[in-house]
Design a protein around this motif. Structure first.
Motif, mmCIF file in Angstrom:
data_model
loop_
_atom_site.group_PDB
_atom_site.id
_atom_site.type_symbol
_atom_site.label_atom_id
_atom_site.label_comp_id
_atom_site.label_asym_id
_atom_site.label_seq_id
_atom_site.Cartn_x
_atom_site.Cartn_y
_atom_site.Cartn_z
ATOM 1 N N ARG A 9 11.876 13.912 2.541
ATOM 2 C CA ARG A 9 11.033 13.011 3.351
ATOM 3 C C ARG A 9 10.894 13.546 4.771
ATOM 4 N NH1 ARG A 9 6.923 11.078 4.654
ATOM 5 N NH2 ARG A 9 6.850 9.142 5.784
ATOM 6 N N LEU A 10 11.978 14.084 5.323
ATOM 7 C CA LEU A 10 11.916 14.670 6.657
ATOM 8 C C LEU A 10 10.941 15.837 6.672
ATOM 9 C CD1 LEU A 10 12.965 14.747 9.563
ATOM 10 C CD2 LEU A 10 14.844 16.186 8.744
ATOM 11 N N ALA A 11 11.000 16.690 5.649
ATOM 12 C CA ALA A 11 10.069 17.819 5.555
ATOM 13 C C ALA A 11 8.627 17.334 5.463
ATOM 14 C CB ALA A 11 10.423 18.693 4.359
ATOM 15 N N GLU A 12 8.406 16.246 4.738
ATOM 16 C CA GLU A 12 7.058 15.670 4.637
ATOM 17 C C GLU A 12 6.572 15.181 6.004
ATOM 18 O OE1 GLU A 12 7.371 12.574 1.732
ATOM 19 O OE2 GLU A 12 7.576 13.992 0.057
ATOM 20 N N MET A 13 7.452 14.486 6.738
ATOM 21 C CA MET A 13 7.060 13.981 8.064
ATOM 22 C C MET A 13 6.734 15.134 9.006
ATOM 23 S SD MET A 13 9.405 10.622 8.813
ATOM 24 C CE MET A 13 10.983 11.346 8.435
ATOM 25 N N VAL A 14 7.566 16.171 8.987
ATOM 26 C CA VAL A 14 7.298 17.335 9.837
ATOM 27 C C VAL A 14 5.977 17.972 9.420
ATOM 28 C CG1 VAL A 14 8.078 19.655 10.453
ATOM 29 C CG2 VAL A 14 9.712 17.767 10.415
ATOM 30 N N GLY A 15 5.741 18.069 8.121
ATOM 31 C CA GLY A 15 4.478 18.619 7.627
ATOM 32 C C GLY A 15 3.277 17.804 8.087
ATOM 33 N N ASP A 16 3.402 16.483 8.029
ATOM 34 C CA ASP A 16 2.304 15.614 8.482
ATOM 35 C C ASP A 16 2.020 15.820 9.969
ATOM 36 O OD1 ASP A 16 2.149 14.578 5.929
ATOM 37 O OD2 ASP A 16 3.165 12.684 6.421
ATOM 38 N N LEU A 17 3.083 15.906 10.778
ATOM 39 C CA LEU A 17 2.897 16.092 12.222
ATOM 40 C C LEU A 17 2.348 17.486 12.529
ATOM 41 C CD1 LEU A 17 6.148 14.302 13.445
ATOM 42 C CD2 LEU A 17 3.790 13.445 13.613
ATOM 43 N N THR A 18 2.764 18.481 11.754
ATOM 44 C CA THR A 18 2.227 19.837 11.926
ATOM 45 C C THR A 18 0.745 19.860 11.582
ATOM 46 O OG1 THR A 18 4.385 20.813 11.420
ATOM 47 C CG2 THR A 18 2.465 22.237 11.165
ATOM 48 N N THR A 19 0.378 19.197 10.493
ATOM 49 C CA THR A 19 -1.030 19.117 10.093
ATOM 50 C C THR A 19 -1.865 18.424 11.164
ATOM 51 O OG1 THR A 19 -0.417 19.083 7.760
ATOM 52 C CG2 THR A 19 -2.601 18.249 8.310
ATOM 53 N N ALA A 20 -1.251 17.466 11.847
ATOM 54 C CA ALA A 20 -1.940 16.746 12.932
ATOM 55 C C ALA A 20 -1.959 17.556 14.222
ATOM 56 C CB ALA A 20 -1.280 15.402 13.171
ATOM 57 N N LYS A 21 -1.520 18.828 14.146
ATOM 58 C CA LYS A 21 -1.547 19.773 15.275
ATOM 59 C C LYS A 21 -0.573 19.435 16.390
ATOM 60 C CE LYS A 21 -5.155 22.146 13.684
ATOM 61 N NZ LYS A 21 -4.866 22.999 12.603
ATOM 62 N N MET A 22 0.512 18.709 16.070
ATOM 63 C CA MET A 22 1.526 18.438 17.071
ATOM 64 C C MET A 22 2.375 19.702 17.233
ATOM 65 S SD MET A 22 4.478 15.460 17.228
ATOM 66 C CE MET A 22 3.347 14.105 17.519
ATOM 67 N N PRO A 23 2.613 20.148 18.468
ATOM 68 C CA PRO A 23 3.434 21.343 18.682
ATOM 69 C C PRO A 23 4.876 21.124 18.206
ATOM 70 C CG PRO A 23 2.285 20.713 20.706
ATOM 71 C CD PRO A 23 2.093 19.598 19.723
ATOM 72 N N PRO A 24 5.538 22.189 17.748
ATOM 73 C CA PRO A 24 6.901 22.052 17.228
ATOM 74 C C PRO A 24 7.871 21.353 18.184
ATOM 75 C CG PRO A 24 6.063 24.232 16.721
ATOM 76 C CD PRO A 24 5.053 23.570 17.617
ATOM 77 N N ALA A 25 7.808 21.667 19.470
ATOM 78 C CA ALA A 25 8.731 21.036 20.418
ATOM 79 C C ALA A 25 8.524 19.525 20.469
ATOM 80 C CB ALA A 25 8.567 21.641 21.808
#
Length: 122
Positions: A9-25
């Motif tokens: 689930r954590l990986a999914e959330m990170v994936g969703d935020l990455t797809t939304a173009k949120m920077p890693p930091a």
């Protein structure tokens, strides 16, 4: 929820935020900020345990956020405290083998898993 389910689930959330173009930091900041109250309000944990829990979570999120998109498995970052004497032996063995500390540890774990001989030696 099992640990595997939580990691997925954590990986999914990170994936969703990455797809939304949120920077890693910002992904790390956002998810750690959201997780912090959960750790802080757990009465079963000491302050040191809460700090360790939060550090492990932040390490997992950072590993996921900075890995970037890509097919296949995502490596999981494992924090393992080692006594200085043991770490010195690991460093010496890795140097003798001509590989990094991380490669040596991964090889040692893989070897142990593929050649089980009962309980691990101390």
């Amino acid at each position: 929820m099992t640990n595997a389910d939580a990691r997925r689930r954590l990986a999914e959330m990170v994936g969703d935020l990455t797809t939304a173009k949120m920077p890693p930091a910002m992904i790390v900041d956002h998810l750690v900020w959201a997780y912090c109250p959960l750790a802080a309000n757990d009465p079963r944990l000491s302050d040191t345990e809460k700090t360790d829990l939060l550090r492990r979570f932040a390490s997992q999120v950072a590993a996921l956020a900075y890995t970037g998109p890509g097919g296949g498995e995502i490596d999981v970052l494992v924090n393992l405290p080692l006594a200085p004497a043991i770490l010195g032996r690991v460093d010496d063995a890795a140097k003798a083998a001509g590989i990094s500390q991380d490669e040596w540890l991964e090889n040692a774990i893989d070897h142990s898993l593929n050649n089980p001989s009962g309980s691990p030696a101390k």
